[in-house]
Enzyme design. Sequence first.
Site, PDB file in Angstrom:
ATOM      1  N   HIS A 143      30.764   5.453  23.163  1.00 34.65           N
ATOM      2  CA  HIS A 143      30.987   6.660  24.040  1.00 34.65           C
ATOM      3  C   HIS A 143      31.335   7.809  22.815  1.00 34.65           C
ATOM      4  O   HIS A 143      32.666   7.753  22.706  1.00 34.65           O
ATOM      5  CB  HIS A 143      31.948   6.665  25.159  1.00 34.65           C
ATOM      6  CG  HIS A 143      31.931   8.156  25.987  1.00 34.65           C
ATOM      7  ND1 HIS A 143      31.543   8.576  27.236  1.00 34.65           N
ATOM      8  CD2 HIS A 143      32.312   9.491  25.462  1.00 34.65           C
ATOM      9  CE1 HIS A 143      31.661   9.685  27.328  1.00 34.65           C
ATOM     10  NE2 HIS A 143      32.374  10.508  26.371  1.00 34.65           N
TER      11      HIS A 143
ATOM     12  N   HIS B  17      26.790   2.029  35.379  1.00 35.06           N
ATOM     13  CA  HIS B  17      28.077   1.777  36.003  1.00 35.06           C
ATOM     14  C   HIS B  17      27.809   1.255  37.540  1.00 35.06           C
ATOM     15  O   HIS B  17      27.103   1.805  38.282  1.00 35.06           O
ATOM     16  CB  HIS B  17      28.805   3.119  36.026  1.00 35.06           C
ATOM     17  CG  HIS B  17      29.216   3.624  34.856  1.00 35.06           C
ATOM     18  ND1 HIS B  17      30.309   3.130  34.014  1.00 35.06           N
ATOM     19  CD2 HIS B  17      28.643   4.617  33.977  1.00 35.06           C
ATOM     20  CE1 HIS B  17      30.228   3.995  32.914  1.00 35.06           C
ATOM     21  NE2 HIS B  17      29.026   4.641  32.768  1.00 35.06           N
TER      22      HIS B  17
ATOM     23  N   HIS C  61      22.553   1.090  30.083  1.00 37.47           N
ATOM     24  CA  HIS C  61      23.823   1.634  30.212  1.00 37.47           C
ATOM     25  C   HIS C  61      24.003   2.015  31.802  1.00 37.47           C
ATOM     26  O   HIS C  61      23.452   2.913  32.005  1.00 37.47           O
ATOM     27  CB  HIS C  61      24.052   3.012  29.598  1.00 37.47           C
ATOM     28  CG  HIS C  61      25.267   3.681  29.659  1.00 37.47           C
ATOM     29  ND1 HIS C  61      26.082   4.049  28.610  1.00 37.47           N
ATOM     30  CD2 HIS C  61      25.940   3.875  30.714  1.00 37.47           C
ATOM     31  CE1 HIS C  61      27.112   4.578  29.009  1.00 37.47           C
ATOM     32  NE2 HIS C  61      27.130   4.541  30.371  1.00 37.47           N
TER      33      HIS C  61
ATOM     34  N   HIS D 252      24.150   7.624  25.538  1.00 43.09           N
ATOM     35  CA  HIS D 252      23.915   8.960  26.384  1.00 43.09           C
ATOM     36  C   HIS D 252      24.061  10.324  25.484  1.00 43.09           C
ATOM     37  O   HIS D 252      25.011  10.905  25.796  1.00 43.09           O
ATOM     38  CB  HIS D 252      24.955   8.900  27.641  1.00 43.09           C
ATOM     39  CG  HIS D 252      26.521   8.602  27.510  1.00 43.09           C
ATOM     40  ND1 HIS D 252      27.104   9.027  26.498  1.00 43.09           N
ATOM     41  CD2 HIS D 252      27.407   8.151  28.327  1.00 43.09           C
ATOM     42  CE1 HIS D 252      28.458   8.657  26.626  1.00 43.09           C
ATOM     43  NE2 HIS D 252      28.495   8.001  27.702  1.00 43.09           N
TER      44      HIS D 252
ATOM     45  N   ASP E 238      23.001   5.616  32.630  1.00 37.43           N
ATOM     46  CA  ASP E 238      24.448   6.087  32.839  1.00 37.43           C
ATOM     47  C   ASP E 238      24.764   6.523  34.323  1.00 37.43           C
ATOM     48  O   ASP E 238      25.330   7.574  34.578  1.00 37.43           O
ATOM     49  CB  ASP E 238      24.834   7.289  31.779  1.00 37.43           C
ATOM     50  CG  ASP E 238      26.316   7.583  31.908  1.00 37.43           C
ATOM     51  OD1 ASP E 238      26.940   6.487  32.269  1.00 37.43           O
ATOM     52  OD2 ASP E 238      26.823   8.782  31.549  1.00 37.43           O
TER      53      ASP E 238
ATOM     54  N   LYS F 221      32.403  -2.343  24.071  1.00 34.33           N
ATOM     55  CA  LYS F 221      32.168  -0.744  24.593  1.00 34.33           C
ATOM     56  C   LYS F 221      33.430  -0.156  23.560  1.00 34.33           C
ATOM     57  O   LYS F 221      34.436  -0.608  23.894  1.00 34.33           O
ATOM     58  CB  LYS F 221      32.060  -0.611  25.826  1.00 34.33           C
ATOM     59  CG  LYS F 221      31.978   0.931  26.206  1.00 34.33           C
ATOM     60  CD  LYS F 221      30.797   1.467  26.114  1.00 34.33           C
ATOM     61  CE  LYS F 221      30.776   3.122  26.229  1.00 34.33           C
ATOM     62  NZ  LYS F 221      29.492   3.511  26.805  1.00 34.33           N
TER      63      LYS F 221
HETATM   64  N1  LIG Z   1      29.158   9.729  32.326  1.00 37.37           N
HETATM   65  C1  LIG Z   1      30.079   9.918  33.191  1.00 37.37           C
HETATM   66  O1  LIG Z   1      30.196  11.243  33.329  1.00 37.37           O
HETATM   67  N2  LIG Z   1      31.098   9.042  33.734  1.00 37.37           N
HETATM   68  C2  LIG Z   1      31.074   7.761  33.580  1.00 37.37           C
HETATM   69  C3  LIG Z   1      31.710   7.347  32.424  1.00 37.37           C
HETATM   70  C4  LIG Z   1      30.902   7.674  31.063  1.00 37.37           C
HETATM   71  O2  LIG Z   1      29.829   6.847  30.935  1.00 37.37           O
HETATM   72  O3  LIG Z   1      31.228   8.055  30.143  1.00 37.37           O
HETATM   73  C5  LIG Z   1      31.728   6.897  34.611  1.00 37.37           C
HETATM   74  O4  LIG Z   1      32.283   6.052  34.651  1.00 37.37           O
HETATM   75  O5  LIG Z   1      31.962   7.989  35.634  1.00 37.37           O
HETATM   76 ZN   LIG Z   2      28.401   5.592  31.103  1.00 32.56          ZN
HETATM   77 ZN   LIG Z   3      30.340   7.415  28.338  1.00 26.31          ZN
END
Ligand SMILES: NC(=O)N[C@@H](CC(=O)O)C(=O)O
Ligand SMILES: [Zn+2]
Ligand SMILES: [Zn+2]
Length: 342
Positions: free
Chosen positions: A135, A15, A13, A173, A246, A98
């Site tokens: 999520h 971003h 996971h 997460h 995450d 997702k």
């Molecule tokens: N985890 C977070 O606090 N932020 C994530 C989004 C997510 O995974 O929920 C993001 O894309 O910034």
């Molecule tokens: Zn995330």
């Molecule tokens: Zn998330």
Amino acid sequence: MTTISITRPDDWHVHLRDGDALTTTVKDISRYFGRAIVMPNLVPPVTNASLAKEYHQRIMAQSPQAHFTPLMVIYLTDSTTVEDIKAAKASGIVYAAKLYPAGATTNSSSGVTKIDNIYPVLEAMQNIGMPLLIHGEVTTHDIDIFDREHIFIETILAPLVAKFPDLKIVLEHITTKQAVDFVKSAGRNVAATITVHHLLYNRNDMLVGGIRPHYFCLPILKRNIHQQALIEAATSGNSKFFLGTDSAPHPQHAKESACGCAGAYTAFAAIELYAEVFDQENALDQLEAFASINGPTFYNLPVNTDKITLSKKSWSVPATMAFGHNNVVPVRASETIAWQVI
Ligand SMILES: NC(=O)N[C@@H](CC(=O)O)C(=O)O
Ligand SMILES: [Zn+2]
Ligand SMILES: [Zn+2]
């Protein structure tokens, strides 16, 4: 000096964002991770196979290290179709879909407004064995932010698991003891990722002595009994729990703001930080299962065949790092990390 070697880990996971941010994120994630499940919450979101292919190409254009493969994910909306799922599966590059409850987190406004809207899609995913990544937070204003995960589990997830008993589900997460208990008691088709910041920190770290916006992420850090339950789950060897950073960078100005964004940047030193937690628990022998074995096993993918080596040698984290044409403040900024990959 202590060193350990483990099978090359994967991140289930992360971003990576888009545009010039990819220069930083792809370099950091591909330094030693073998694979990464790439979150689709771009603007606009990655809602189908052709958008996933284009995003995959933009990631590969950053020339990640040869050992690295991005695993793409499509973002479910109220209008996702069974054909979208079939095309995603046929693409060969999409590994999951997702579920963002609309409004739950960063860039989730196109998410699903009512779970019933995607029942045909979930049925198709169950039939073809495509994992649903969730999520897991409810979003209504009357529910306290610290209760949003466990109320999601009671009101949405438990009925969903009962209705789709063979659907592979990853509760992403996780942040609560209730999530740990739910995942442990569910069938083999239900697993969870755990971030390193939820293992290292609790809400005191974010709120005592002043508000620290770089600790603000969603689901929000909880009290220490929940942190302890997560540590116990991650280091237990239970194959239902695996690594998902995450890592979610935002520019410094967007975090240090009157209305700061949610997300913590950890991918620059993720396995090093996880090693600290496992070391503190005298559980370094369980790090490989959590980081390198349990994830691919759940996704029905082969375990990586090569190894990485970590050494217990402290190093200093810079105050900020370049992030496209901005800066990002990483977790542990201006502090030290006890382990490094050599
Ligand atoms: N985890 C977070 O606090 N932020 C994530 C989004 C997510 O995974 O929920 C993001 O894309 O910034
Ligand atoms: Zn995330
Ligand atoms: Zn998330």
